[in-house]
Design an enzyme around this catalytic site. Structure first.
Site, PDB file in Angstrom:
ATOM      1  N   LYS A   1       4.977   3.456  -9.628  1.00  0.00           N
ATOM      2  CA  LYS A   1       3.746   4.076  -9.110  1.00  0.00           C
ATOM      3  C   LYS A   1       4.008   5.561  -8.917  1.00  0.00           C
ATOM      4  O   LYS A   1       5.097   5.964  -8.488  1.00  0.00           O
ATOM      5  CB  LYS A   1       3.401   3.410  -7.790  1.00  0.00           C
ATOM      6  CG  LYS A   1       2.099   3.869  -7.139  1.00  0.00           C
ATOM      7  CD  LYS A   1       1.856   3.015  -5.883  1.00  0.00           C
ATOM      8  CE  LYS A   1       0.540   3.376  -5.204  1.00  0.00           C
ATOM      9  NZ  LYS A   1       0.321   2.563  -3.988  1.00  0.00           N
TER      10      LYS A   1
ATOM     11  N   SER B   1      -4.083   0.443  -3.773  1.00  0.00           N
ATOM     12  CA  SER B   1      -3.947   1.658  -4.510  1.00  0.00           C
ATOM     13  C   SER B   1      -2.995   1.535  -5.703  1.00  0.00           C
ATOM     14  O   SER B   1      -2.981   2.426  -6.553  1.00  0.00           O
ATOM     15  CB  SER B   1      -3.496   2.792  -3.594  1.00  0.00           C
ATOM     16  OG  SER B   1      -2.293   2.458  -2.979  1.00  0.00           O
TER      17      SER B   1
ATOM     18  N   SER C   1      -1.957  -2.448  -0.573  1.00  0.00           N
ATOM     19  CA  SER C   1      -1.997  -1.777  -1.870  1.00  0.00           C
ATOM     20  C   SER C   1      -1.088  -2.323  -2.949  1.00  0.00           C
ATOM     21  O   SER C   1      -1.160  -1.863  -4.078  1.00  0.00           O
ATOM     22  CB  SER C   1      -1.705  -0.291  -1.687  1.00  0.00           C
ATOM     23  OG  SER C   1      -2.784   0.314  -1.010  1.00  0.00           O
TER      24      SER C   1
END
Lengths: 99, 482, 484
Positions: B77, B152, B176
């Site tokens: 990420k 997210s 997330s």
């Protein structure tokens, strides 16, 4: 909890150094107000004597030995600097505000 | 079809010589080139990937010992700091920032032999539940291109689901990792707070953030957790506890396991297909000897407001460093300091600004007691709910999300978006480990995730339980993706 | 100053001080980057010091140890579990946009700082001593500022006094005492010119007899001891004058301008400074356990004021005692010298020699007491030679100078130069007879009433003895011989 006023929104934006256009300010006033209303219920929850949460697994601060480690070479430290003069970062000197 | 191999399978094939790391990475890079244009999971590629893979092959040929992820292609990420590779947290604020250091998890992955292939899209500064808040691109759900992958860590979930990497790392502050895992039909694990070092994770909410794996199998999640977990002296909140061989927990045995069903997580507007899938997950466990225990977590309703005070408050503090002076986007033509700050910080997107405003409000003198301090006290009450429950149960089973993946633009107001996380938030507030594992498909063919929450540092039990659910109810790859 | 004295009849100044002291650690408070004065700009940074994304603080145990010393030395209550807090404001020298400090759970509270003011010991209450990190430097260069972050993250203690000083001199003495104490304990070099000790003063005035405190102003940019006195006194006078004109005091921060000798209100950057303190979630509670406490107590030396008391009780003049405790090395030098030369009066005598001859010679040679070429043992040897009459005081000074310069032992110098004092009365009488015999005019003049001529005779005896005649005995015998 008092409702959010326009003046407060402006004060908060200044505290947070966020520049909001008038329409953004208006939207922020509405949205934040709605969110805060949602949270009004929290005030009713009895919390006297309840300690604030610190860590899921309670722990004490570990202490680091006072041994210096090599620093970043100056070039690397300043590599991402948006504005630099030799080995220093450069910013405007005038505080300004209200502009 | 090496791109569908699990991380464990990939590692085994490379270790045995059946597969070269270089060919696996090259095949993957080729796939990314052809698929990701549409999918939009990647923000940047690591140009060293092929050479790193070749090095693994060289070492293998020379008989040198290698780590448990040797040659396995992993993606990160983009809020995880990577030296020499652009790290943006999906924000214009950090567009073009090349960090001079690596996150601890990156060091650990490399030490284990993993090949970092690239950085993955997410909501800006990890603030969001759909990845729609990315400043750069849209990531689509591999199961339905009109729907969000969740957030997210949407890029991480999508990339894993679409076979664009063998595994990925995401971060989880309010769900997330788990929520996008559920939306994309993959496994997502949020470790106990402090289990994995946060050094190098771009901070959103310091007391809630944790880094964790998104994988196609529970075994892979266990393997990756083994690699990334452990004490880091650079992170004062990381826990000094031994890291067990989590894969050993995957015994397939849940006889006598006490599964808590909190009624608060089964009330309200929950999609019928989600309810059905959770019933099946429960049934699978019961068939194998688990015991169902009804429990109550009375402060559940306060989790959302408490979260949306603590997280933005800490975020407003953590994002104060973005001022355009030492790095990041800057308005260098500003004539005054005030102007420099204001216009540099204009690079934040709307949701980020909204949370900074909310957080700044909650910390103001005069409001601190009523908001932040109060929310921190509510967290203690939420944790105590779980502590009480865990006296009678070993795991807690809930839906990960009330609905499957929603369409782009479906959440019209911030509050609606926040409510997508309603089942995942309490886990972060209490610092507990949580995992989402696919347990079925909706009528529309969309993945549904079951969430298991465990005692602090008891990832082993939630992994064991998830492993059993996966064995029976696993859903496979997205249809329509080769 | 009599103008001020007149005003002080009606008005009482109330002063509190906030002093920041840099702790003498090798690495920074929360980062292992090195601490060094005068390094090239931005050469002492790392990603954490630069506030880069993803970095986290790790606390330096050396900083805790030094802070604990100060807490113990001031008799403060040490918190068993203290917390760090974030203090938020935007300024270019503050990389994270917040300073890691302490707010409502500081390390130390309710201590006292003992100061020696007008010859007596006064205790000034300390509200708190807490740990925090320093900011970098923001230097104006024309229309821009240059930011150097070498100093960012250096560990500090902030010492906050209660508002119970009532004059600029007292406040200055507080600063000097704190300066001495932190150097005494090796907590800090505390060089104000290097910015290692910085002081802000909170000043208000009220009519004498009133209980309520007046509105206070905060004075900043006081960066030497001299300025402490000037700046505070100036502010006191300014406030009194303003109040006497019937105006109100504005609560504000004022910057001292040493060149102009005045202060100016700081341009307020925003409506109000709201620091939004909250406990730093990256740092669990700081625990001070019994082991740390007992270690700190064990390592505590005799403190300046305790030593001052001891010296005064031993008969040393308070002013001399105060000078002797000005520096730990000096007090220890004194104690060592006395140890080698015990005796009832030895303290006073030795104090005179050290404060007079030794400090004078050291100053002239630009040496500190710790670099003294004359060790305590030699000093004590010299004093003994004078005290037991072997040499006169005057000769003693000459011998001191030579020993200081060459390092030769005093006794050896005396022997080599043959400057032993002549105290033998018979021998002196003989010389006096010679002098008297050689100077009949002067004898006549003196016996006729010219008192001033006595010195002439003393001088003649000294000349004939190469300065070695015992002055007291010589004087006695001369009076006898001359009849008056």
């Amino acid at each position: 909890m008092p409702a959010l006023t326009r003046k407060e929104v402006e004060e908060i934006a200044l505290l947070a150094r966020l520049h909001l256009e008038p329409d953004e300010l208006a939207r922020m006033e509405t949205e934040l107000g709605a969110i805060l209303e949602h949270f009004a219920a929290l005030a009713e929850v009895p919390t006297d004597g309840i300690p604030p949460m610190t860590h899921a697994v309670p722990m004490d601060l570990r202490l680091r030995a006072d041994e210096p480690a090599p620093s970043l070479p100056v070039g690397e430290a300043l590599a991402a600097a948006p504005a630099r003069q030799g080995d220093v970062f450069v910013v405007p000197a005038i505080i300004g505000g209200g502009e | 079809m090496t791109h569908w191999l699990s991380a464990s399978e990939t590692a085994a094939h490379i270790a045995s010589g059946e597969l070269t790391a270089a060919s696996a990475v090259d095949a993957l890079l080729g796939r990314i080139a052809s698929v990701d244009g549409e999918l939009g999971a990647f923000l940047a590629m690591d140009p060293r990937a092929h050479d790193a893979a070749a090095e693994i092959d060289r070492r293998r040929a020379a008989g040198e010992p290698q780590g448990p992820l040797a040659g396995v292609p992993i993606a990160l990420k983009d809020n995880l700091v990577t030296r020499g590779v652009a790290t943006t947290a999906a924000s214009k604020m950090l567009d073009g920032w090349i960090p001079p250091y690596d996150a601890t998890v990156v060091d650990k992955l490399r030490a284990a032999g993993a090949i970092i292939v690239g950085k993955l899209n997410c909501d800006e500064f990890a603030m969001g539940s759909s990845t729609e808040n990315s400043a750069f691109k849209r990531t689509r759900n591999p199961w339905d291109a009109a729907r969000v992958p969740g957030g997210s860590s949407g890029g991480s979930a999508a990339a894993v689901a679409a076979g664009l990497c063998a595994g990925a790392l995401g971060t989880d502050t309010g769900g997330s990792i788990r929520q996008p895992a559920a939306f994309c039909g993959v496994v997502g694990l949020k470790p106990t707070y402090g289990r994995v070092s946060r050094w190098g994770a771009i901070a959103f909410a310091s007391s809630l953030d944790q880094i964790g794996p998104l994988t196609r199998t529970v075994e892979d999640a266990a393997l990756m957790l083994e690699v990334i977990a452990g004490l880091d002296p650079r992170d004062e909140t990381s826990i000094d506890a031994p890291v067990p061989r989590y894969r050993d927990a995957l015994t397939g045995d849940v006889a006598g396991l006490r599964v808590g069903i909190p009624h608060e997580y089964y009330e309200g507007a929950i999609d019928a297909d989600v309810r059905g899938a959770l019933e099946r997950a429960k049934a699978v466990l019961v068939e194998r000897g688990a015991e169902v225990v009804d429990i109550t977590l009375p402060h559940t309703q306060h989790a959302l407001p408490a979260y949306y005070i603590v997280a933005p408050a800490e975020a407003s503090s953590n994002l104060a460093r973005y001022d355009g002076i030492r790095f990041g986007h800057a308005a260098t033509d500003a004539k005054s300091l005030q102007d420099r700050y204001m216009r540099s910080r204009a690079a934040f997107g709307t949701e980020v600004k909204r949370r900074i405003m909310l957080g700044t409000y909650a910390l103001r003198s005069g409001y601190y007691e009523a908001y932040y301090k109060k929310a921190q006290q509510i967290r203690t009450l939420i944790k105590r709910d779980f502590d009480k429950a865990f006296q009678h149960v070993d795991v807690v089973l809930t839906p990960t999300t009330p609905t499957p993946a929603f369409a782009f633009g479906a959440k019209a107001t911030p509050i609606e978006m926040y409510q997508a996380d309603v089942f995942t938030l309490a886990c972060n507030l209490a610092g507990l480990p949580g995992i989402s594992v696919p347990c079925g498909l909706s009528g529309d063919g969309l993945p549904i995730g079951a969430q298991l929450l465990g005692k602090p540092l008891d990832e082993a039990t939630i992994l064991r339980t998830a492993h059993v659910i996966e064995k029976v109810l696993g859903i496979g790859h997205p249809k329509g993706l080769a | 100053m009599s103008q001020l004295d007149a005003l002080l009849g009606t008005w009482e100044p109330v002063i509190g001080l906030e002093v920041h002291v840099q702790l003498a650690t090798k690495s920074k408070a929360f980062s292992p980057s090195a601490v060094k004065f005068g390094a090239d700009p931005n050469s002492l940074t790392d990603p954490l010091v630069l506030g880069m994304p993803g970095t986290l603080p790790a606390f330096n145990r050396g900083a805790l140890a030094l802070a604990l010393k100060l807490g113990v030395a001031t008799g403060s209550k040490i918190r068993a579990r203290a917390r760090f807090a974030r203090k938020h404001y935007f300024y270019p020298d503050l990389p994270k946009g917040y300073q890691i400090s302490q707010y409502d759970e500081p390390l130390c509270e309710d201590g006292t700082l003992e100061i020696i003011h007008t010859g007596v010991v006064r205790k000034i209450k300390l509200q708190r001593i807490h740990l925090e990190e320093d900011a970098g430097k923001n230097m104006h260069v024309g229309a821009v500022s240059h930011v150097d972050l070498n100093r960012a993250g250096v560990p500090l203690v902030e010492v906050v006094s209660a508002p119970e000083m009532h004059g600029a001199e007292e406040a200055a003495e507080f600063m000097r005492s704190l300066h001495r104490l932190v150097r005494w304990l090796d907590i800090s070099e505390a060089d104000m010119e290097k910015g290692q000790m910085r002081c802000d003063a909170n000043v208000s005035v009220r009519r004498r007899g009133e209980d309520r405190l007046g509105t206070r102003t905060e004075l900043k940019n006081i960066n030497s001891f001299k300025f402490v006195h000037h700046a505070i006194e100036h502010e006191i006078v300014r406030q009194i004058r303003q109040l006497e004109r019937g105006e109100r005091i504005v609560q504000e921060t004022r910057l001292w301008d040493a060149d102009a000798g005045t202060s100016q209100p700081m341009r307020s950057k925003e409506t109000a400074e709201d620091y939004r303190y909250f406990p730093d979630p990256d740092l669990p509670p700081l625990v001070v356990d019994g082991g740390m406490m007992s270690g700190t107590l064990r390592g505590m030396p005799e403190l300046p004021v305790a030593r001052f008391d001891r010296y005064v009780r031993a008969g040393i003049q308070p002013d001399d005692a105060r000078t002797l405790v000005g520096e730990r090395a000096l007090a220890e030098y004194f104690d060592e010298t006395v140890k080698a030369h015990p005796g009832e009066q030895s303290g006073r005598v030795i104090a005179n020699w050290i404060l007079g001859e030794l400090l004078g010679a050291l100053n002239a040679a630009s040496l500190g007491i710790d670099a003294s070429p004359m060790p305590p043992s030699r000093m004590s040897e010299l004093v003994k030679l004078v005290e037991d009459g072997t040499i006169s005081g005057k000769i003693g000074k000459e011998v001191f100078e030579e020993s200081f310069k060459t390092g030769e032992a005093p006794a050896a110098i005396v022997d080599r130069r043959g400057v032993q004092q002549i105290s033998d009365e018979a021998a002196l009488w003989e010389i006096i007879e010679e002098v008297v015999g050689a100077n009949p005019h002067q004898v006549q003049g003196y016996q006729a009433g010219k008192d001033g001529l006595f010195g002439f005779f003393v001088g003649q005896v000294m000349k004939r003895t190469g300065g070695r005649a015992n002055p007291v005995i010589t004087s006695d015998l001369l009076h006898k011989r001359l009849g008056r």
